[in-house]
Design a protein around this motif. Structure first.
Motif, short mmCIF file in Angstrom:
data_model
loop_
_atom_site.label_atom_id
_atom_site.label_comp_id
_atom_site.label_asym_id
_atom_site.label_seq_id
_atom_site.Cartn_x
_atom_site.Cartn_y
_atom_site.Cartn_z
N PHE A 147 13.00 17.77 30.70
CA PHE A 147 12.61 19.10 31.06
C PHE A 147 11.58 19.15 32.00
N THR A 148 10.58 18.23 31.70
CA THR A 148 9.54 18.16 32.72
C THR A 148 10.23 17.55 34.24
N SER A 149 11.08 16.63 34.28
CA SER A 149 11.79 16.11 35.16
C SER A 149 12.37 17.42 36.04
N VAL B 122 1.54 23.97 40.84
CA VAL B 122 2.34 24.58 41.57
C VAL B 122 3.00 25.95 41.46
N SER B 123 3.39 26.14 40.10
CA SER B 123 4.33 27.18 39.90
C SER B 123 3.29 28.55 39.35
N GLY B 124 2.01 28.27 38.73
CA GLY B 124 1.23 29.22 38.35
C GLY B 124 1.36 29.62 37.01
N TYR B 125 2.55 28.87 36.42
CA TYR B 125 2.81 29.24 34.82
C TYR B 125 2.17 28.06 34.17
N VAL B 126 1.74 28.49 32.63
CA VAL B 126 1.52 27.47 31.60
C VAL B 126 2.97 26.84 31.71
N TYR C 124 6.95 27.80 31.55
CA TYR C 124 7.83 27.81 32.79
C TYR C 124 8.94 27.17 32.16
N ILE C 125 8.79 26.04 31.37
CA ILE C 125 10.26 25.53 30.75
C ILE C 125 11.12 26.56 30.15
N GLU C 126 10.19 27.39 29.20
CA GLU C 126 11.24 28.29 28.43
C GLU C 126 12.14 29.58 29.42
N SER D 286 2.90 21.07 21.63
CA SER D 286 3.74 20.55 22.49
C SER D 286 3.41 20.37 24.18
N ALA D 287 3.62 19.30 24.53
CA ALA D 287 3.13 18.68 25.80
C ALA D 287 4.45 18.57 26.86
N SER D 288 4.02 18.24 28.06
CA SER D 288 4.99 17.81 29.05
C SER D 288 5.32 16.65 28.93
N ASP D 289 4.85 15.51 28.03
CA ASP D 289 5.35 14.07 27.72
C ASP D 289 6.09 14.19 26.37
N GLY D 290 6.20 15.30 25.66
CA GLY D 290 7.01 15.42 24.54
C GLY D 290 6.71 16.58 23.38
#
Length: 336
Positions: free
Chosen positions: A60-62, A171-175, A179-181, A228-232
């Motif tokens: 998802f991060t990728s 870059v996006s300005g989102y938490v 952003y992912i959601e 939850s974080a961007s690595d998992g």
């Protein structure tokens, strides 16, 4: 297919598997549940139970990074120093987004498997309940020296994906989780998935269980970062992960060209296993045989494979530390 899946029951019973598998192929869809999402209350795992998937959500991060690249806000060659204002005194100035995505940056990891056997050891001196934002991870590694040279061999690295998440936020300005959601989960129809806090979990979320030396079980609430974080650490249903892959391969999350790039092998890991922006893949004679996602945390076990030639998708989510691989392996024996 349902008849074949009965053979999985024996494996599940033998290993006391707790979780859900979801299989989709040309014959249809089969989903089956085992064990409990809450053992104390004897609440059974269901098809719509949400599970943590640990590193299974690095993809998802990728994708978020690739979306921002397509929007012209980044490039694969953008350096870490061009993205973030934090001080990394010992990090190489040439580390790029590409290096972070492919685990070839050479930076130190906050959880170094060469030095630490158990992820739980991290929180012996650091309160896991303070880990509620991506920047909370920075003190764990930002002042450490490089582990290797930039662009050298693949070395799996969680810290690199924390940095990628911070880049997405900047870059996006989102938490990051928001952003992912919005830009992945909603587009893919993943209505039950999200980035949750362990002390504020929504309904139908499985608690993770760790076996104690005496054979009893404890929950993993003191074994993982609280958020939850961007690595998992994202929570999904098994069905949502199949929906996600369909959305990805149908180019509903990225353009067709970027999707094709995301799914390509980039760096060799071992023998016929490669890594690309979309995670691991098995490659034989320059042909991708299957895509592989996996995740492991204390009380969390996740496996996913997809075979491009047949479009077979197998998703296995477990709320125990072990078992997903054994279930996946049996299903592959039956169907591949």
């Amino acid at each position: 297919m349902n008849k074949k899946m009965e053979y999985v029951d024996k494996v599940a019973n033998d290993i006391q598997f707790s979780g859900t598998f979801h299989v989709k192929n040309s014959e249809g869809i089969t989903t089956k549940n085992y064990g409990y999402s809450n053992y104390a209350e004897r609440i059974k795992n269901q098809t719509n139970t949400r599970y943590g998937i640990a590193s299974g959500c690095k993809i998802f991060t990728s994708i978020a990074v690739c979306q921002l690249i397509e929007a012209g806000k980044l490039s694969f060659d953008t350096t870490l120093n061009q993205c973030l204002d934090y001080d990394f005194p010992y990090f190489d100035k040439d580390i790029t987004v590409h290096d972070l995505l492919t685990h070839t940056s050479g930076i130190p990891d906050y959880f170094d498997e060469d030095e630490m056997d158990d992820y739980e050891e991290l929180w012996a001196s650091i309160p896991m309940y303070h880990m509620r934002s991506l920047k909370d991870f920075l003190p764990l590694f930002k002042g450490m020296k490089m582990k290797g040279k930039v662009g050298n061999a693949f070395s799996y690295n969680n810290a690199g994906y924390i940095l990628l998440g911070l880049i997405v936020e900047k870059v996006s300005g989102y938490v990051f989780g928001d952003y992912i959601e919005k830009y992945i989960f909603q587009k893919a129809g993943m209505e039950d998935s999200g980035y949750f806090e362990m002390d504020d979990l929504p309904g139908r979320t499985a608690l993770g269980y760790i076996e104690k030396p005496d054979g009893a079980w404890k929950t993993n609430i003191y074994s993982l970062p609280v958020k939850s974080a961007s690595d998992g650490g994202a929570y999904v249903t098994a069905r949502d992960m199949a929906l996600f892959w369909d959305a990805l391969t149908q180019a509903r999350l990225l353009s067709r060209n970027m999707t094709d790039l995301l799914l390509k092998p980039i760096v060799r890991v071992d023998d016929d296993i490669y890594y690309g922006y979309a995670g691991y893949m098995q490659v034989i004679e320059d042909k991708t045989i299957k895509h592989i996602l996996m995740g492991y945390d204390p009380g969390v076990n996740f496996r996913f494979v997809q075979y491009p030639d047949t479009s077979l998708i197998i998703v296995v989510c477990s709320n125990k530390s072990e078992g997903a691989y054994e279930i996946l392996n049996k299903i592959e024996d039956l169907l591949v």
